[in-house]
Design a protein around this motif. Structure first.
Motif, PDB file in Angstrom:
ATOM      1  N   CYS A 265       1.044  -1.129  -0.004  1.00  0.00           N
ATOM      2  CA  CYS A 265      -0.068   0.037   0.022  1.00  0.00           C
ATOM      3  C   CYS A 265       0.992   1.136   0.209  1.00  0.00           C
ATOM      4  CB  CYS A 265      -1.033  -0.089   1.268  1.00  0.00           C
ATOM      5  SG  CYS A 265      -2.194   1.449   1.243  1.00  0.00           S
TER       6      CYS A 265
ATOM      7  N   HIS B  69      -0.146   3.860   1.262  1.00  0.00           N
ATOM      8  CA  HIS B  69      -0.113   4.526   2.216  1.00  0.00           C
ATOM      9  C   HIS B  69       0.867   4.463   3.444  1.00  0.00           C
ATOM     10  CE1 HIS B  69      -2.769   5.703   5.983  1.00  0.00           C
ATOM     11  NE2 HIS B  69      -2.077   6.908   5.685  1.00  0.00           N
ATOM     12  N   LEU B  70       0.814   3.405   4.098  1.00  0.00           N
ATOM     13  CA  LEU B  70       1.756   2.972   5.006  1.00  0.00           C
ATOM     14  C   LEU B  70       2.471   1.566   4.985  1.00  0.00           C
ATOM     15  CD1 LEU B  70       0.357   4.669   8.205  1.00  0.00           C
ATOM     16  CD2 LEU B  70       2.185   5.555   7.049  1.00  0.00           C
TER      17      LEU B  70
ATOM     18  N   HIS C 298      -6.118   0.985   6.771  1.00  0.00           N
ATOM     19  CA  HIS C 298      -6.696   2.452   6.637  1.00  0.00           C
ATOM     20  C   HIS C 298      -7.873   2.702   5.861  1.00  0.00           C
ATOM     21  CE1 HIS C 298      -2.652   2.489   8.087  1.00  0.00           C
ATOM     22  NE2 HIS C 298      -3.293   2.888   9.320  1.00  0.00           N
ATOM     23  N   GLY C 299      -8.204   1.381   4.919  1.00  0.00           N
ATOM     24  CA  GLY C 299      -9.290   1.562   4.383  1.00  0.00           C
ATOM     25  C   GLY C 299      -8.923   2.148   2.877  1.00  0.00           C
TER      26      GLY C 299
ATOM     27  N   PRO D 109      -6.955   6.993   2.620  1.00  0.00           N
ATOM     28  CA  PRO D 109      -6.136   8.075   2.814  1.00  0.00           C
ATOM     29  C   PRO D 109      -4.812   7.953   1.576  1.00  0.00           C
ATOM     30  CG  PRO D 109      -5.903   6.419   4.422  1.00  0.00           C
ATOM     31  CD  PRO D 109      -6.971   6.165   3.616  1.00  0.00           C
ATOM     32  N   VAL D 110      -5.007   7.109   0.673  1.00  0.00           N
ATOM     33  CA  VAL D 110      -3.886   6.640   0.023  1.00  0.00           C
ATOM     34  C   VAL D 110      -3.327   7.753  -0.933  1.00  0.00           C
ATOM     35  CG1 VAL D 110      -2.835   5.117  -1.638  1.00  0.00           C
ATOM     36  CG2 VAL D 110      -4.651   4.360   0.016  1.00  0.00           C
TER      37      VAL D 110
HETATM   38  S1  FES Z   1      -1.616   1.100   4.783  1.00  0.00           S
HETATM   39 FE1  FES Z   1      -3.039   0.907   3.164  1.00  0.00          FE
HETATM   40  S2  FES Z   1      -4.325   2.407   3.637  1.00  0.00           S
HETATM   41 FE2  FES Z   1      -3.053   2.562   5.102  1.00  0.00          FE
END
Ligand code: FES
Lengths: 429, 214
Positions: free
Chosen positions: B147, B149-150, B167-168, B183-184
């Motif tokens: 991902c 995001h994180l 985080h969806g 939040p990506v």
């Molecule tokens: S790591 Fe995938 S949405 Fe936060």
């Protein structure tokens, strides 16, 4: 025997000085003690855990893993769980950490609401803030140690947040976790282990020592009623034997209750999560990180810009900037709200409506951003959450200020009058 | 008071003019400053030993053209993914497979997180032209599964979108993993794919940078 010891250690003097230290009697004063008890419990259960834990991810297999090859760290947790009371002690370690952070937080709230951080106790407030932050960091460094899929995924998020700090973040994260956190990085556990079981606890012990020494030196703040009962005098029970007996009882109650919790709610079932794989499970952080997690979810992904080679993105705003501002704010409190003269008595929250409603607003912020952590589960919209997280706390603060003024406003003018009259007559004598 | 006397005493024994005293103070201050600086620097130098060493091992090489995709998890871990496997997954709750690349020398490159991939057999008719261009004619598609995001593995599937459980974050796999929720910050890069002899083979480099965007 006593004489012999007294000659060498002058126990008599120590007794007179330290053991007679007066402890104010109020149940909210036990919060600090509960924090300390939790720390002691953590050290004791931690000793047990370290003696059975293998800080390595070399592949091992055995009957406990059903012949499957699993990382040694993970296997040693299965081993601990198989020992008599092993699972309970591990669970106790887990819950004691939660209770320690909760108790420290409530302790801090008590200090904040009663203005006990004012002159001369600013320093101890600062030590306290560091203690809370350090406890949370220590708890975090223990996350990955069971090395199951859940723990590793949760820690990974912390790794990425750390890496989001501009310029130095990646380096610091790599130093803490010995490189990228992954199921196959063999250096991570050998690095996290001593940090979690040795260096951070040592730092905590040092800070706790400083915290208590300063407290003994400066003496407790006195509850408000002490001013009426015996103005200018210290009211309370001596450390020995009364307070010590109470502490002993409280400690036993603490151990009994937490052991019950630990036994009834076995924490973190590694067996259910399994060893780490490439497939990460859905994770939620512990409650004390939930608010950061919530803020991370509501910051728009496109809030990012580059500056001198560093990226300032949502992870930075939510994961680093907001917590840093809050910590700095907490450190600044005793300097924003200070007393000229030395503060001996606690203040009644109702008499300080601004401070009290500020605290209520902050609590609301915490609750609302925690709620934002459940954004996906509750399918809440971002717009709504922004209102909840940033507007509702302000409204709550303002409303509680108005209410407090209205309800307590009169009373407290009267009390001031009473006090003035009281002082006047004392001077007449 | 005692201090004062001591100083006076000192002066009697070593009479010195203020000029010399000032010089001496300056020298001392410079010396203290220099040694403090040197101490900080040498601590940093020693601290550099804490920075982990990068190991160059075959299982840590990035994915490359010619690699064969294998199962990353499950009972078939490290076995080659076949078209049949992908077909079987199609009807499942999770219609994709989390995969690792395996080099022609038979090394599974599982020690580099950004080598975690998702591979799926999808309907080519639903794909945008760019997406289709890097999919196999049968409709085998692959993306980085890390991902943006994180860095969680994007491992869930909900109403025809690819969902990150952490985080969806939501990705549209038919349209170059365009972000459609959460939040990506950016889409995960697509990996060009071809099918050879029933095996899923990497046809080129990632079309962007894999891994969390921090
Ligand atoms: S790591 Fe995938 S949405 Fe936060």
């Amino acid at each position: 025997m006593y004489q012999w010891l007294d000659d060498r250690l002058s126990i008599g003097k120590l007794y007179a000085k330290a053991f007679r230290k007066a402890f104010p009697v109020h149940h909210s004063f036990f919060l600090g003690e509960i924090t300390l008890f939790s720390f002691i419990t953590l050290v004791l259960t931690g000793i047990f855990l370290t003696l059975n834990y293998e800080p390595s991810i070399r592949p091992v297999s055995g009957s406990l893993s059903g012949g499957q090859e699993v990382p040694a760290a993970y296997y040693s947790i299965l081993y601990i769980d198989s020992l008599p009371f092993g699972a309970v002690l591990r669970s106790l370690h887990h819950w004691a950490a939660h209770i320690m952070i909760a108790a420290a937080f409530l302790h801090m709230l008590r200090i904040h609401l009663t203005g006990a951080y004012k002159n001369p106790r600013e320093l101890n407030w600062i030590v306290g803030v560091f203690l809370l932050v350090l406890s949370i960091i220590t708890a975090f460094t223990g996350y990955a140690l069971p090395f199951d899929n859940y723990a590793l995924t949760a820690t990974k998020i912390g790794y990425e947040i750390g890496a989001a700090a501009p310029w130095v973040g990646k380096l610091l994260s790599d130093i803490l976790f010995a490189g990228e956190l992954s199921p196959t990085n063999a250096q991570t556990i050998p690095r996290l282990f001593p940090i979690h079981v040795l260096w951070l606890p040592l730092a905590l012990i040092g800070l706790i020592g400083a915290h208590l020494t300063i407290m003994i030196k400066q003496k407790h703040t006195q509850p408000k009623y002490a001013e009426k009962v015996a103005p200018g005098k210290i009211v309370g029970v001596p450390l020995f034997p009364q307070q010590a007996a109470m502490m002993g009882i409280l400690f036993l109650v603490y151990i009994a209750v937490t052991t019950f919790i630990a036994g009834a709610f076995l924490a973190h079932p590694v067996q259910a999560f399994g060893p780490p794989t490439a497939n990460t499970p859905p994770v939620k952080p512990d409650w004390y990180f939930m608010w950061i997690y919530g803020i991370l979810q509501i910051i728009p992904a496109n809030w990012r810009f580059e500056f001198l080679g560093a990226t300032f993105g949502p992870q930075f705003w939510g994961g680093i900037l907001v917590p840093t501002i809050i910590i700095l704010g907490a450190l600044a409190i005793p300097f924003l709200d200070y007393a000229k003269n030395k503060q001996r008595y606690l203040e009644l929250p109702s008499q300080h409506p601004f401070r009290t409603s500020f605290v209520i607003g902050m609590l609301m912020f915490y609750i609302m951003s925690t709620l934002a952590g459940y954004k996906v589960d509750l399918s809440l919209s971002n717009g709504l959450l922004w209102v909840l997280v940033f507007i509702v706390p302000v409204i709550t603060g303002v409303v509680s200020y108005i209410i407090m003024k209205a309800v307590y406003g009169k009373d407290w003018n009267q009390e001031v009058e009473v006090k003035l009259i009281g002082k006047g007559s004392a001077a007449d004598d | 008071m005692a201090d004062h006397e001591a100083t006076a005493h000192h002066h009697e024994h070593h009479p010195e003019d203020p000029q010399a005293q000032a010089t001496r103070r300056a020298i001392l201050q410079a010396a203290i400053g220099v040694s403090a600086g040197a101490a900080v620097l040498s601590t940093l130098w020693v601290g550099a030993g804490l920075v982990p060493r990068e190991e160059k091992i075959p299982s840590k090489e990035p994915v490359a053209a010619g690699d064969i995709l294998v199962f990353a998890t499950g009972p078939k871990a490290e076995q080659e993914i076949t078209l049949d496997d992908l077909r079987a997954a199609q009807g499942e709750k999770i219609p994709f497979i989390i995969a690792f690349p395996k080099s022609p020398e038979n090394v599974v490159k599982k020690d580099l997180i950004t080598n975690t991939l998702m591979v799926i057999l999808a309907d080519p008719a639903k794909m945008s032209p760019e997406t289709k261009q890097y999919a196999s004619p049968e409709g085998v598609l692959a993306y980085s599964a890390v991902c943006k995001h994180l860095g969680c593995t994007v491992s869930q599937w909900q109403n025809d979108t690819w969902l990150c459980p952490c985080h969806g974050g939501k990705y549209d796999i038919y349209n170059q993993a365009k972000v459609v929720g959460g939040p990506v910050p950016a889409p995960v890069p697509q990996l060009p794919i071809k099918v050879e002899g029933g095996k899923v083979v990497v046809a080129g480099e990632f079309l962007g940078k894999p891994g969390a965007d921090v």
